[in-house]
Design a protein around this motif. Structure first.
Motif, short mmCIF file in Angstrom:
data_model
loop_
_atom_site.label_atom_id
_atom_site.label_comp_id
_atom_site.label_asym_id
_atom_site.label_seq_id
_atom_site.Cartn_x
_atom_site.Cartn_y
_atom_site.Cartn_z
N GLY A 64 -15.94 -8.67 86.60
CA GLY A 64 -16.06 -8.63 88.05
C GLY A 64 -14.92 -7.91 88.76
O GLY A 64 -14.98 -7.70 89.97
N LYS A 65 -13.88 -7.51 88.05
CA LYS A 65 -12.73 -6.83 88.66
C LYS A 65 -12.88 -5.32 88.54
O LYS A 65 -13.59 -4.82 87.68
CB LYS A 65 -11.42 -7.25 87.99
N ARG A 66 -12.16 -4.61 89.43
CA ARG A 66 -12.15 -3.15 89.37
C ARG A 66 -10.80 -2.64 89.81
O ARG A 66 -10.08 -3.32 90.54
CB ARG A 66 -13.26 -2.53 90.18
N SER A 67 -10.48 -1.46 89.35
CA SER A 67 -9.25 -0.81 89.80
C SER A 67 -9.55 -0.09 91.10
O SER A 67 -10.67 0.37 91.31
CB SER A 67 -8.74 0.18 88.75
N PRO A 68 -8.56 0.05 91.96
CA PRO A 68 -8.77 0.91 93.12
C PRO A 68 -8.85 2.37 92.65
O PRO A 68 -8.41 2.69 91.54
CB PRO A 68 -7.52 0.68 93.98
N THR A 69 -9.41 3.23 93.46
CA THR A 69 -9.49 4.64 93.11
C THR A 69 -8.07 5.21 93.08
O THR A 69 -7.28 4.98 93.99
CB THR A 69 -10.37 5.40 94.11
N HIS A 70 -7.76 5.93 92.00
CA HIS A 70 -6.40 6.42 91.79
C HIS A 70 -6.43 7.65 90.89
O HIS A 70 -7.48 8.04 90.38
CB HIS A 70 -5.54 5.32 91.14
N SER A 71 -5.25 8.26 90.70
CA SER A 71 -5.11 9.38 89.77
C SER A 71 -3.77 9.26 89.05
O SER A 71 -2.93 8.43 89.43
CB SER A 71 -5.20 10.72 90.50
N HIS A 72 -3.60 10.07 88.01
CA HIS A 72 -2.36 10.10 87.23
C HIS A 72 -1.93 11.56 87.07
O HIS A 72 -2.76 12.46 87.05
CB HIS A 72 -2.60 9.49 85.84
N PRO A 115 -9.27 11.88 90.57
CA PRO A 115 -9.48 10.56 91.18
C PRO A 115 -10.54 9.80 90.38
O PRO A 115 -11.59 10.36 90.05
CB PRO A 115 -9.99 10.87 92.59
N HIS A 116 -10.26 8.56 90.06
CA HIS A 116 -11.20 7.75 89.28
C HIS A 116 -10.92 6.26 89.51
O HIS A 116 -9.90 5.89 90.07
CB HIS A 116 -11.10 8.08 87.79
#
Length: 146
Positions: A64-72, A115-116
């Motif tokens: 049920g959890k997700r990461s916020p949209t981000h990049s590296h 972004p992912h």
């Protein structure tokens, strides 16, 4: 050949007479930091801040959890060790309903600057992310889920 078990780190070092080393990593015994940049428990192996250094992150995403949209800033190979990871990327993929399923045993390559986000829709997920430092995480302002 000698064998040393480093408790707390869950690493086993096997050294041959020639001095070659092999470290066996048990993700269950690693120390996960819940205060990672994305707020998702992660354990670090290697040196992600050192230019050119190899590192791996073991990341646990609870059901049920997700990461916020981000990049590296670096390319990463993400291998799903347990569960099914759902991943979205690119302008038409930042909607969680369009995330692609990546089952255990599969790997994905996420290019630097992409972004992912990822989520665990079907149960708990464990992934290993591998790259070369230096790395970091940049949250994408205004993206879905941020």
């Amino acid at each position: 050949m000698r064998k040393a078990i480093l408790t707390g780190l869950a690493l086993c070092e096997l050294t041959s007479a020639a001095g070659a080393q092999v470290e066996i990593i048990d993700p269950a015994g690693l120390k996960y930091d819940a205060n990672s940049a994305l707020g998702i428990p992660a354990a670090t192996i290697g040196s992600p801040a050192t230019p050119g250094a190899l590192y791996s992150l073991f990341v646990r995403i609870d059901h049920g959890k997700r990461s916020p949209t981000h990049s590296h800033p670096d390319d990463r190979i993400v291998t799903v060790l347990k569960g099914t990871l759902y991943v979205g990327s690119g302008p038409d993929r930042l909607d969680p309903t369009k995330a692609q399923a990546v089952p255990a045993g599969s790997a994905i390559l996420i290019r630097a600057g992409t972004p992912h986000y990822s989520l665990a829709k079907d149960g708990d997920v464990l992934v290993e992310e591998t790259g070369r430092g230096p790395t970091g995480t940049t949250l994408i302002p205004g993206a879905a889920g941020n």
